[in-house]
Design a protein around this motif. Structure first.
Motif, short mmCIF file in Angstrom:
data_model
loop_
_atom_site.label_atom_id
_atom_site.label_comp_id
_atom_site.label_asym_id
_atom_site.label_seq_id
_atom_site.Cartn_x
_atom_site.Cartn_y
_atom_site.Cartn_z
N GLY A 53 -86.07 -6.31 10.60
CA GLY A 53 -85.65 -5.67 9.37
C GLY A 53 -86.18 -6.34 8.12
N ALA A 54 -86.90 -7.44 8.28
CA ALA A 54 -87.42 -8.17 7.12
C ALA A 54 -88.76 -8.81 7.48
CB ALA A 54 -86.43 -9.23 6.67
N LYS A 55 -89.52 -9.13 6.44
CA LYS A 55 -90.77 -9.88 6.60
C LYS A 55 -90.75 -11.03 5.60
CE LYS A 55 -93.75 -6.22 8.39
NZ LYS A 55 -95.07 -5.55 8.30
N MET A 56 -91.40 -12.12 5.98
CA MET A 56 -91.40 -13.28 5.10
C MET A 56 -92.61 -14.17 5.39
SD MET A 56 -88.46 -15.68 6.88
CE MET A 56 -89.11 -17.19 6.15
N SER A 57 -93.02 -14.89 4.37
CA SER A 57 -94.07 -15.88 4.55
C SER A 57 -93.47 -17.26 4.40
CB SER A 57 -95.19 -15.66 3.54
OG SER A 57 -94.74 -15.89 2.21
N ILE A 58 -94.13 -18.25 4.99
CA ILE A 58 -93.67 -19.64 4.93
C ILE A 58 -94.70 -20.47 4.18
CG2 ILE A 58 -93.03 -21.67 6.26
CD1 ILE A 58 -92.29 -19.80 8.58
N ARG A 59 -94.23 -21.19 3.19
CA ARG A 59 -95.08 -22.12 2.46
C ARG A 59 -94.30 -23.42 2.25
NH1 ARG A 59 -99.37 -21.26 -1.16
NH2 ARG A 59 -98.86 -19.04 -1.35
N SER A 60 -94.85 -24.53 2.78
CA SER A 60 -94.20 -25.84 2.63
C SER A 60 -92.75 -25.82 3.12
CB SER A 60 -94.26 -26.31 1.17
OG SER A 60 -95.60 -26.40 0.74
N ASP A 61 -92.52 -25.22 4.30
CA ASP A 61 -91.20 -25.16 4.93
C ASP A 61 -90.17 -24.39 4.11
OD1 ASP A 61 -92.07 -26.59 7.13
OD2 ASP A 61 -91.48 -28.52 6.31
N SER A 62 -90.62 -23.53 3.21
CA SER A 62 -89.72 -22.67 2.44
C SER A 62 -90.20 -21.23 2.50
CB SER A 62 -89.65 -23.12 0.98
OG SER A 62 -89.08 -24.40 0.88
N ALA A 63 -89.27 -20.30 2.32
CA ALA A 63 -89.65 -18.88 2.29
C ALA A 63 -90.33 -18.57 0.97
CB ALA A 63 -88.40 -18.02 2.47
N ASP A 64 -91.48 -17.90 1.06
CA ASP A 64 -92.21 -17.54 -0.16
C ASP A 64 -92.01 -16.05 -0.42
OD1 ASP A 64 -93.81 -17.61 -2.35
OD2 ASP A 64 -95.69 -17.91 -1.28
N PHE A 65 -92.92 -15.20 0.04
CA PHE A 65 -92.73 -13.76 -0.13
C PHE A 65 -91.71 -13.26 0.89
CE2 PHE A 65 -93.70 -9.47 1.32
CZ PHE A 65 -93.54 -8.77 0.14
N ILE A 66 -90.75 -12.44 0.43
CA ILE A 66 -89.73 -11.87 1.31
C ILE A 66 -89.57 -10.39 0.98
CG2 ILE A 66 -87.32 -11.97 2.08
CD1 ILE A 66 -87.20 -14.81 0.83
#
Length: 258
Positions: A171-184
């Motif tokens: 139900g969602a998409k997300m990117s990971i940058r430096s162990d944090s969620a970036d684009f959600i």
């Protein structure tokens, strides 16, 4: 002190002394002895015939149930990070089946499904999918919960997923940058921290298991009284009745920023 008093004192003192010695001796004797006895086919080579006669009918019945073919898979479904075929398959079907149930109850549907990777205990094979396969995959009695949380806690949830390097998510998409969620994004919409989001998860996670504290102080929560394992079985059977095999794909719902 008179002789009589000395005698009396000696008797009392001796009694106390002997009693103390006796107690000490008994305490010293009360030791716990333990040993490890290895039980295997070498040390216990023969089956207990009496016990086996009792167990065998139940085992045969259980084997029939566990060997029931529920459906068929086009591929081996394995879990992986940041996403995996098994992760996506289970999260997608749980979200779909949960929303079908919520609709029947005239309740608002959920936006997202989140499960823990460790909760998926085995792969699903290519070919026949048996009841045993599903029990090996999901041996727990966990039930589905619909938990509504505010946007701030939802952001904590996505950051938690990023810190873990991915989790079963739908139900969602997300990117990971430096162990944090970036684009959600949730559905087809960019994540909005001012909104509330409803998450389908297990009772164990909804109550804070695996350090998922973002489910604490929810806006609302709804125990669905449906075991996740039973939902998986129902879904695979339903696909089989439609003449379909089960399958999954990687769609970059969780990915690392380059």
């Amino acid at each position: 002190m008179t002789n009589r008093a000395w005698v009396l004192f000696a008797i009392i003192f001796s009694g106390i002394f002997l009693s103390s010695c006796s107690t000490y001796y008994l305490l010293q004797e009360e030791k716990t002895l333990c040993a490890t006895i290895r039980v295997d086919t070498v040390n216990v080579p023969e089956i207990d015939s009496v016990c086996w006669k009792i167990i065998e009918p139940y085992k045969k019945q259980l084997d029939i149930q566990m060997n029931e073919v529920l459906g068929y898979s086009d591929q081996v479904l394995k879990k992986s990070l940041p996403e995996g075929l098994l992760n996506n398959f289970i999260a997608d079907l749980v979200l779909k089946m949960a929303n079908n149930h919520l609709k029947r109850l005239n309740k608002d549907t959920a936006d997202i499904c989140l499960l823990n990777t460790g909760g998926l205990r085995n792969d699903l094979p290519m070919g026949s999918i048996t009841m045993r396969n599903v029990f090996e995959l999901m041996p727990f009695e966990n039930e589905m919960f619909a938990v509504t949380i505010n946007g701030k806690n939802a952001k904590k949830m996505f950051n938690f997923i990023a810190m873990k390097g991915g989790m079963p998510l739908s139900g969602a998409k997300m990117s990971i940058r430096s162990d944090s969620a970036d684009f959600i994004s949730v559905g087809n919409t960019v994540f909005d921290i001012t909104k509330n989001y409803t998450i389908i998860t297990s009772d164990y996670l909804a109550l804070g298991g695996d350090d998922m504290t973002f489910f604490g102080s929810p806006v609302s929560f709804f125990p669905m009284s449906l075991k996740i394992r039973d939902v998986i079985i129902e879904y695979v059977k339903a696909e089989t009745l439609k003449g379909k095999t089960i399958s999954a794909q990687l769609d970059k719902r969780i990915y690392y920023e380059k």
